[in-house]
Design an enzyme around this catalytic site. Structure first.
Site, mmCIF file in Angstrom:
data_model
loop_
_atom_site.group_PDB
_atom_site.id
_atom_site.type_symbol
_atom_site.label_atom_id
_atom_site.label_comp_id
_atom_site.label_asym_id
_atom_site.label_seq_id
_atom_site.Cartn_x
_atom_site.Cartn_y
_atom_site.Cartn_z
ATOM 1 N N LYS A 151 0.651 -1.207 -0.049
ATOM 2 C CA LYS A 151 0.070 -0.090 0.018
ATOM 3 C C LYS A 151 1.023 1.304 0.173
ATOM 4 C CE LYS A 151 0.804 1.128 4.411
ATOM 5 N NZ LYS A 151 0.878 2.388 5.319
ATOM 6 N N THR A 208 -3.424 5.700 3.788
ATOM 7 C CA THR A 208 -2.114 6.261 3.360
ATOM 8 C C THR A 208 -2.391 7.086 1.983
ATOM 9 O OG1 THR A 208 -1.565 4.199 4.195
ATOM 10 C CG2 THR A 208 0.171 5.154 2.809
#
Length: 293
Positions: A151, A208
């Site tokens: 990610k 994120t």
């Protein structure tokens, strides 16, 4: 930190609890510990754990809060811990959407804890839970670790989208296709697809890619504005794991036989072989395909 009862560099404005002792001595920190949390950047994990291992007694649980893949070996962090700690020490992984600054301020946070040992999962859940921290257990260590590592690569790409001013449509599309990439790699490595739809996959990815506290997103924003990677990293106090993870993720993808088109373009950008707009154009003009694949 002992004098000021705070970590001004990494957690500005947060005071340490009264019961927290500060030490730079591994033996003092570890010899009586039943649960050890390792939050060392991936590239330093093996050397630190090698030094720590003689002071960690058998039966302890070591919990990795690190999100990355070891360069060269492509090992996940739990694999590094298992190799260096040996038989008798239990290993678990903590991951999910959790900016440290918000956890430290006791803002509500939910994360995943993964281990192949159910007792270790239950013990970590019991000991680390609080009114502001909730832990969900799973035995899918591979899914939790791949989700947490890759990610960060997608977050760099998300920062590029933001830095170029490409809008919310582009970011939503990137996050969605980024999740498809992460899931493809994780499942090829042995994970369960449903894990990537949970906290350690989708939850961490959304945070994120969109949160202003994201270091990896910040790298992408600055690269899109034309700054050199070395200058961006030189100005950062914390480690942006996605920079190192990108090549490792691509190498792992090659090993297990899957494609990561977003990660491939991020690698071109990080290496200086393409600028942000060229990387985006090459990504958009790839041959079109069915969505679920």
């Amino acid at each position: 930190m002992r004098a000021h009862r705070a970590n001004a560099v990494y957690l500005a404005g947060v005071s340490f609890p009264e019961g927290l002792a500060i030490t730079d001595d591994l033996e003092e920190a570890l010899s009586a510990a039943e649960i050890v949390v390792s939050a060392v950047p991936t590239h330093g994990t093996r050397s630190i754990i090698k030094r720590a291992a003689p002071h960690i007694h058998r039966g302890s649980i070591v919990v990795s809060a690190t999100k990355g893949l070891e360069q060269g070996t492509l090992f996940r962090v739990s694999e590094i811990l298992t190799q260096e700690l040996g038989v008798g020490v239990h290993v678990a992984v903590l991951s999910g959407p959790s900016f440290a600054a918000e956890v430290a301020r006791e803002l509500p946070t939910a994360v995943s804890v993964a281990s192949t040992e159910p007792d270790a999962v239950q013990r970590v859940q019991s000991e680390l839970r609080s009114p502001s921290l909730r832990l969900y257990g799973t035995d899918d260590v591979v899914g939790v670790e791949i989700g947490g590592a890759v990610k960060n690569v997608i977050a760099i790409a998300s920062g590029v989208v933001e830095g170029l001013g490409l809008g919310n449509n582009a970011r939503a599309g990137l996050i969605t296709r980024g999740l498809a990439e992460i899931s493809r790699l994780a499942c090829a490595a042995g994970a369960r697809r449903e894990t990537l739809a949970g906290l350690a996959g989708l939850g961490d990815l959304v945070l994120t890619c969109s949160g202003t506290l994201s270091r990896n997103r910040h790298v992408g924003v600055e690269l899109a504005r034309g700054r050199a990677l070395q200058d961006v990293l030189a100005d950062m106090k914390m480690v942006a794991e996605g920079v190192r993870t990108t090549e490792a993720a691509l190498a792992l993808a090659s090993r297990v036989g899957v494609e990561l088109p977003i990660a491939a373009q991020v690698a071109e950008l990080l290496a200086g072989r393409k600028d942000a707009r060229a990387a985006l154009e090459d990504l958009m003009l790839r041959p079109q395909r069915a969505e679920l694949g």
